[in-house]
Design a protein around this motif. Structure first.
Motif, PDB file in Angstrom:
ATOM      1  N   ASN A 153      -6.505   3.799   2.852  1.00  0.00           N
ATOM      2  CA  ASN A 153      -6.569   2.879   3.890  1.00  0.00           C
ATOM      3  C   ASN A 153      -8.156   2.989   4.369  1.00  0.00           C
ATOM      4  O   ASN A 153      -8.589   2.246   5.380  1.00  0.00           O
ATOM      5  CB  ASN A 153      -5.684   2.809   5.097  1.00  0.00           C
ATOM      6  CG  ASN A 153      -4.272   2.122   4.625  1.00  0.00           C
ATOM      7  OD1 ASN A 153      -4.427   0.547   4.839  1.00  0.00           O
ATOM      8  ND2 ASN A 153      -3.365   2.533   4.183  1.00  0.00           N
ATOM      9  N   GLU A 154      -8.842   4.133   4.061  1.00  0.00           N
ATOM     10  CA  GLU A 154     -10.149   4.177   4.300  1.00  0.00           C
ATOM     11  C   GLU A 154     -11.033   3.024   3.496  1.00  0.00           C
ATOM     12  O   GLU A 154     -10.635   2.764   2.497  1.00  0.00           O
ATOM     13  CB  GLU A 154     -10.732   5.399   3.892  1.00  0.00           C
ATOM     14  CG  GLU A 154     -10.059   6.649   4.633  1.00  0.00           C
ATOM     15  CD  GLU A 154     -10.501   6.597   5.993  1.00  0.00           C
ATOM     16  OE1 GLU A 154     -11.729   6.148   6.338  1.00  0.00           O
ATOM     17  OE2 GLU A 154      -9.623   6.958   6.835  1.00  0.00           O
TER      18      GLU A 154
ATOM     19  N   GLN B 216      -9.659   9.017  -6.454  1.00  0.00           N
ATOM     20  CA  GLN B 216      -8.742   8.340  -5.896  1.00  0.00           C
ATOM     21  C   GLN B 216      -8.685   6.893  -6.278  1.00  0.00           C
ATOM     22  O   GLN B 216      -7.703   6.124  -6.347  1.00  0.00           O
ATOM     23  CB  GLN B 216      -8.869   8.151  -4.293  1.00  0.00           C
ATOM     24  CG  GLN B 216      -8.752   9.610  -3.469  1.00  0.00           C
ATOM     25  CD  GLN B 216      -9.139   9.596  -2.299  1.00  0.00           C
ATOM     26  OE1 GLN B 216     -10.517   9.002  -1.945  1.00  0.00           O
ATOM     27  NE2 GLN B 216      -8.632  10.621  -1.505  1.00  0.00           N
TER      28      GLN B 216
ATOM     29  N   THR C 221       0.756  -1.374  -0.016  1.00  0.00           N
ATOM     30  CA  THR C 221      -0.070  -0.210   0.035  1.00  0.00           C
ATOM     31  C   THR C 221       0.936   1.228  -0.136  1.00  0.00           C
ATOM     32  O   THR C 221       0.588   2.174  -0.568  1.00  0.00           O
ATOM     33  CB  THR C 221      -0.860   0.020   1.374  1.00  0.00           C
ATOM     34  OG1 THR C 221      -0.184  -0.352   2.523  1.00  0.00           O
ATOM     35  CG2 THR C 221      -2.074  -1.048   0.938  1.00  0.00           C
ATOM     36  N   ASP C 222       2.028   1.172   0.691  1.00  0.00           N
ATOM     37  CA  ASP C 222       3.019   2.376   0.558  1.00  0.00           C
ATOM     38  C   ASP C 222       3.576   2.446  -1.003  1.00  0.00           C
ATOM     39  O   ASP C 222       3.561   3.556  -1.289  1.00  0.00           O
ATOM     40  CB  ASP C 222       4.088   2.077   1.416  1.00  0.00           C
ATOM     41  CG  ASP C 222       3.872   2.233   2.941  1.00  0.00           C
ATOM     42  OD1 ASP C 222       3.223   2.887   3.295  1.00  0.00           O
ATOM     43  OD2 ASP C 222       4.796   1.382   3.636  1.00  0.00           O
TER      44      ASP C 222
ATOM     45  N   ALA D 168       0.347   4.158  -2.639  1.00  0.00           N
ATOM     46  CA  ALA D 168       0.307   5.746  -1.998  1.00  0.00           C
ATOM     47  C   ALA D 168       1.108   6.503  -2.671  1.00  0.00           C
ATOM     48  O   ALA D 168       1.135   7.703  -3.126  1.00  0.00           O
ATOM     49  CB  ALA D 168       0.270   5.739  -0.587  1.00  0.00           C
TER      50      ALA D 168
ATOM     51  N   ARG E  35      -2.388  10.489   0.045  1.00  0.00           N
ATOM     52  CA  ARG E  35      -1.974  10.050   1.572  1.00  0.00           C
ATOM     53  C   ARG E  35      -2.166   8.734   1.848  1.00  0.00           C
ATOM     54  O   ARG E  35      -3.218   8.023   1.521  1.00  0.00           O
ATOM     55  CB  ARG E  35      -2.724  10.864   2.500  1.00  0.00           C
ATOM     56  CG  ARG E  35      -2.362  12.482   2.429  1.00  0.00           C
ATOM     57  CD  ARG E  35      -3.337  13.256   3.378  1.00  0.00           C
ATOM     58  NE  ARG E  35      -4.542  13.205   3.284  1.00  0.00           N
ATOM     59  CZ  ARG E  35      -5.552  12.448   3.941  1.00  0.00           C
ATOM     60  NH1 ARG E  35      -4.852  11.874   5.051  1.00  0.00           N
ATOM     61  NH2 ARG E  35      -6.566  12.555   3.550  1.00  0.00           N
ATOM     62  N   PHE E  36      -1.541   8.187   2.579  1.00  0.00           N
ATOM     63  CA  PHE E  36      -1.397   6.636   3.227  1.00  0.00           C
ATOM     64  C   PHE E  36      -2.858   6.398   3.621  1.00  0.00           C
ATOM     65  O   PHE E  36      -3.396   5.441   3.484  1.00  0.00           O
ATOM     66  CB  PHE E  36      -0.228   6.315   3.874  1.00  0.00           C
ATOM     67  CG  PHE E  36      -0.439   4.854   4.476  1.00  0.00           C
ATOM     68  CD1 PHE E  36      -0.026   3.712   3.754  1.00  0.00           C
ATOM     69  CD2 PHE E  36      -0.961   4.372   5.695  1.00  0.00           C
ATOM     70  CE1 PHE E  36      -0.070   2.520   4.151  1.00  0.00           C
ATOM     71  CE2 PHE E  36      -0.706   3.092   6.127  1.00  0.00           C
ATOM     72  CZ  PHE E  36      -0.362   2.143   5.454  1.00  0.00           C
ATOM     73  N   GLU E  37      -3.120   7.450   4.754  1.00  0.00           N
ATOM     74  CA  GLU E  37      -4.497   7.325   5.333  1.00  0.00           C
ATOM     75  C   GLU E  37      -5.534   7.034   4.531  1.00  0.00           C
ATOM     76  O   GLU E  37      -6.634   6.539   4.761  1.00  0.00           O
ATOM     77  CB  GLU E  37      -4.669   8.367   6.407  1.00  0.00           C
ATOM     78  CG  GLU E  37      -3.474   8.517   7.458  1.00  0.00           C
ATOM     79  CD  GLU E  37      -1.928   9.019   6.916  1.00  0.00           C
ATOM     80  OE1 GLU E  37      -2.039   9.531   5.758  1.00  0.00           O
ATOM     81  OE2 GLU E  37      -1.234   9.312   7.720  1.00  0.00           O
ATOM     82  N   ALA E  38      -5.603   7.862   3.301  1.00  0.00           N
ATOM     83  CA  ALA E  38      -6.700   7.934   2.575  1.00  0.00           C
ATOM     84  C   ALA E  38      -7.014   6.597   1.725  1.00  0.00           C
ATOM     85  O   ALA E  38      -8.124   6.300   1.605  1.00  0.00           O
ATOM     86  CB  ALA E  38      -6.378   9.106   1.427  1.00  0.00           C
TER      87      ALA E  38
END
Length: 332
Positions: free
Chosen positions: A41-42, A49, A26-27, A30, A36-39
């Motif tokens: 992972n939602e 996106q 995932t890194d 991203a 953003r990594f957080e985005a």
């Protein structure tokens, strides 16, 4: 038709597991997608996106064709989300494809149109927002999954008759070896054509007990999602799906929406339309779409938009377009 409020798209955890099997984290996604990594992972992402994630996978894997096949063949059944499990455990290939077309509504931004005519079945991918088509690899993986589903379900090395893509798809030799047929690019369609007889092949993975658990839950989710759309959109979609060879009536559509025909009439009136008008609009829109496909003759088009009599279709089309279907096709 809108797929989900705010165009949010669910990303199943199995997707990330599939990429991890290919050595992509995932890194990596991203960073490549500049998100953003957080985005990512939602549980849901925006359409832009979602497209950026798929484009990042395509960039990281290198060749589009190889990326399609690696993900389609490497995805473990245990990682499938419930809608896909319902397809995999269907009674036969036809049942699986119809379930996929139905449940695809819960997984935008693309939809599937299935047409059985003569000795072949064509499955066309359409973007819900035509002005913003998805990345080529996303298109390819969708069509590849259709044939992969048949192969895994039937246990037979099924091949397609023809595969068409509107965009470049990388190494076509790789794709032709996978699909077992000619692959064309730069066409007006994203379409997979199968042997119609293959649709009757039973699935070795058929699981009646599991389907009895999954189907009511998925259908309930689908109905709840449809209720978030306007009644007009939903009714027209049901009509289009039900047209081939018949003329759907308001009672049938109301039953599918789990309401009385009087309630449906009232809801449509509140949206300044009626069932007869929507039936006409659906037939007209589908007729134009099918006539643009030169592989279909006029008689087949008439059948697909619900006319048993070709002359009745000619009269209706003259009312809509002021010309015959044949002349309209030539002009287009």
């Amino acid at each position: 038709m809108k797929s989900q409020p705010n165009d949010l798209i669910k990303v199943h955890p199995g997707f990330w597991a599939g990429l991890h099997q290919l050595g992509i984290s995932t890194d990596d996604i991203a960073c490549t997608a500049q998100l953003r990594f957080e985005a990512i992972n939602e549980p849901v992402v925006t359409q832009s996106q979602y497209f950026a994630i798929w484009q990042a996978y395509s960039d990281l894997i290198g060749d589009t064709a190889e990326g399609i096949i690696k993900l389609a063949t490497g995805y473990e059944i245990s990682k499938y989300p419930p809608p896909v499990l319902a397809m995999y455990h269907a009674r036969n290939y036809r049942d699986a494809l119809n379930r996929m077309a139905c449940y695809k509504q819960m997984c935008p931004p693309e939809s599937l149109q299935i047409i059985e005519a003569g000795e072949q079945c064509s499955i066309e991918l359409e973007w819900l927002h035509k002005e913003q088509p998805g990345p080529p690899l996303l298109t390819g993986i969708t069509l590849a999954f259709l044939i992969e589903l048949g192969r895994r379900g039937t246990g037979q090395p099924l091949t397609a008759k023809l595969v068409e893509f509107s965009q470049p798809m990388g190494n076509l030799d790789v794709l032709e070896a996978y699909f077992g047929c000619r692959v064309e690019t730069g066409t007006p369609y994203n379409r997979l054509t199968l042997e119609r007889k293959d649709l009757s092949l039973p699935f070795l993975s058929y699981n009646e007990e599991l389907l009895e658990i999954l189907t009511p839950v998925l259908d309930r989710t689908l109905v709840e999602q449809e209720r978030s759309r306007s009644v007009t959109e939903v009714v027209k979609w049901i009509i289009k799906r039900s047209l081939a060879g018949k003329r759907p009536d308001i009672q049938t559509v109301a039953k599918e929406l789990r309401m009385s025909d009087r309630t449906l009439q009232r809801r449509l009136t509140e949206e300044n339309t009626n069932f007869k008008q929507l039936l006409t609009e659906a037939r007209h829109e589908q007729a134009r779409e099918y006539l643009a496909d030169l592989s279909l003759d006029i008689k087949e088009v008439a059948f697909l938009v619900g006319y048993e009599d070709q002359n009745s279709f000619y009269r209706a089309f003259r009312t809509w377009e002021g010309d015959t279907p044949s002349n309209w096709r030539v002009r287009q």
